[in-house]
Enzyme design. Structure first.
Site, short mmCIF file in Angstrom:
data_model
loop_
_atom_site.label_atom_id
_atom_site.label_comp_id
_atom_site.label_asym_id
_atom_site.label_seq_id
_atom_site.Cartn_x
_atom_site.Cartn_y
_atom_site.Cartn_z
CG ASN A 161 28.56 66.14 73.92
OD1 ASN A 161 29.41 66.00 73.10
ND2 ASN A 161 27.97 67.08 74.10
NE ARG A 180 24.65 67.96 69.22
CZ ARG A 180 24.35 69.46 69.50
NH1 ARG A 180 24.74 70.07 70.46
NH2 ARG A 180 23.63 69.89 68.67
CB CYS A 181 31.42 69.74 73.33
SG CYS A 181 29.82 69.33 74.73
CG MET A 182 35.73 68.48 71.66
SD MET A 182 37.15 67.43 71.71
CE MET A 182 36.57 65.67 70.95
N GLY A 238 32.40 66.51 74.87
CA GLY A 238 32.39 65.15 74.10
C GLY A 238 32.80 65.55 72.73
#
Length: 413
Positions: free
Chosen positions: A357, A402-404, A400
């Site tokens: 991610n 990208r998620c944040m 990760g």
């Protein structure tokens, strides 16, 4: 200064991104309620904030304008009369507060916060019984007093997952999907996006491709902009196939949309692969990180617009993941880089900590978690430029870089 939204790919130079700096919502995480609040552990807030600040500084160092979700919402309340009251009505309605008297007391408590930024942060943090003075009165009943003993100390649940700004809404080209999320715990997060895209002067005119009151659930981690004409969406634990039907109807017949086809990837329904971006993520024009367990197990459907408005053509693609991605990206050969370098134990460990991610700030330049050393070494050998961020506490939320992050603007490739 750019206004509006523009995200035609996953890898075009990132110019503007929306983050949420973790706040006191992480202090309102009782260990015995972690599962219900979709957490596996309690992060140490001060260190999590330091790590998040380092993430934001890495992005600024690459010329990215960093926006904060909480500040955008506060700007709406500062600028638009009545918007805060409208928000609070809906927030209270969805907060799960028990008893009419308690609703009144909680509303008065929140109304007493005059600063809009502080107000927004408090709605994110939740409210505990210890923060409310509730004298015994004739408005209560003996039953409600006695039976409240032993219940949760939370009057309003915190929103600890909010620092994963990828999920409540997803920018698609020049529009946005405002999601109905998988769990009640997280669906309240989408309220903030609703008021940004309804009222904020920079974003209120964006096309809306999905609505938070839809009948089906979807989350932004399942949405990948392959290029301006192709969108990938995961059919996953968090996104229903019926939700993709709704997206297709709204995207294909929107005058501002350039999307011509949607690739729906049917991925395994489990926590390790809860979103499509935990299965594969584009990091360069011809490179993707992947979860090694996904190879050979994907069912993929292609959705395109029919001849008549409202008609959608669907066909199953019986081909390898490489060939499907090569066709989608238009490159001759894609390289799939497995998390953990393909080693089963390293892959399982680093997939748990979101080794696949990553966030591309430009083609071949990606933000990665420091702790995923095996995967990072593989990515380095493949010629990627790594922007390494600390991750001891942020990773406890199971997401990760990208998620944040939710990109609001990327340059065209």
């Amino acid at each position: 200064m750019t206004k509006g939204l523009h995200v035609p790919s996953e890898i075009g130079a990132l110019k503007k991104v929306c983050l949420h700096r973790p706040g006191e919502e992480l202090l309102n995480l009782p260990p015995f309620e972690l599962e219900r609040l979709l957490f596996d552990d309690v992060p140490f807030l001060r260190v999590a904030q330091e790590e998040h600040d380092a993430f934001a500084e890495i992005l600024r160092g690459q010329g990215v304008e960093v926006l904060y979700l909480e500040k955008l919402v506060a700007e709406v309340f500062d600028a638009v009369p009545g918007s805060r009251d409208e928000f609070l009505d809906q927030y209270i309605e969805e907060a799960g507060i028990k008893g009419k008297l308690m609703v009144k007391v909680v509303r008065e408590k929140l109304d007493s916060i005059t600063d809009n930024y502080e107000f927004v942060m408090k709605t994110m943090a939740g409210l505990t019984k210890a923060e409310i003075e509730m004298p015994l009165s004739s408005a209560q009943t003996l039953n409600s007093i006695v039976n409240s003993e032993g219940e949760s100390d939370l009057l309003i649940d915190p929103m600890p997952n909010l620092y994963f700004t990828r999920d409540p809404f997803a920018v698609v080209g020049n529009g946005v999907c405002l999601n109905r999320m998988y769990s009640v715990t997280r669906n309240r997060e989408t309220l903030y996006g609703k008021y940004i895209f309804k009222y904020h002067p920079d974003y209120k005119d964006s096309s809306l491709y999905f609505r938070r009151d839809a009948a089906f659930h979807t989350e932004g981690g399942d949405v990948l902009n392959i290029n301006e004409r192709t969108l990938a969406v995961g059919i996953s634990q968090r996104t229903q196939a019926a939700a993709i039907d709704v997206m297709a109807q709204n995207i294909f017949w929107d005058s501002d949309s350039k999307i011509e086809r949607i690739l729906a990837f049917n991925i395994p329904n489990n926590r390790a692969m809860m979103h499509l971006d935990t299965v594969f993520t584009q990091i360069d024009v011809d490179k993707f990180t992947i979860h090694p367990a996904i190879m050979g197990t994907l069912q993929v459907f292609e959705l395109t617009a029919g001849k008549n408005p409202g008609d959608v053509n669907i066909k199953e693609l019986n081909d390898t993941l490489e060939h499907i991605l090569e066709d989608a990206t238009g490159v001759d050969q894609v390289k799939l880089i497995p998390c953990g370098g393909g080693d089963p134990i390293a892959a399982a460990r680093e997939q748990w900590n979101d080794g696949s991610n990553t966030l591309a700030v430009a083609p071949g330049k990606i933000v990665v978690y420091e702790r995923n050393t095996v995967t990072n070494e593989v990515l380095d050998r493949e010629g990627l430029e790594l922007l390494v961020m600390p991750s001891a506490e942020l990773s406890r939320g199971r997401g990760g870089p990208r998620c944040m992050s939710m990109p609001f603007w990327r340059e065209d490739l």
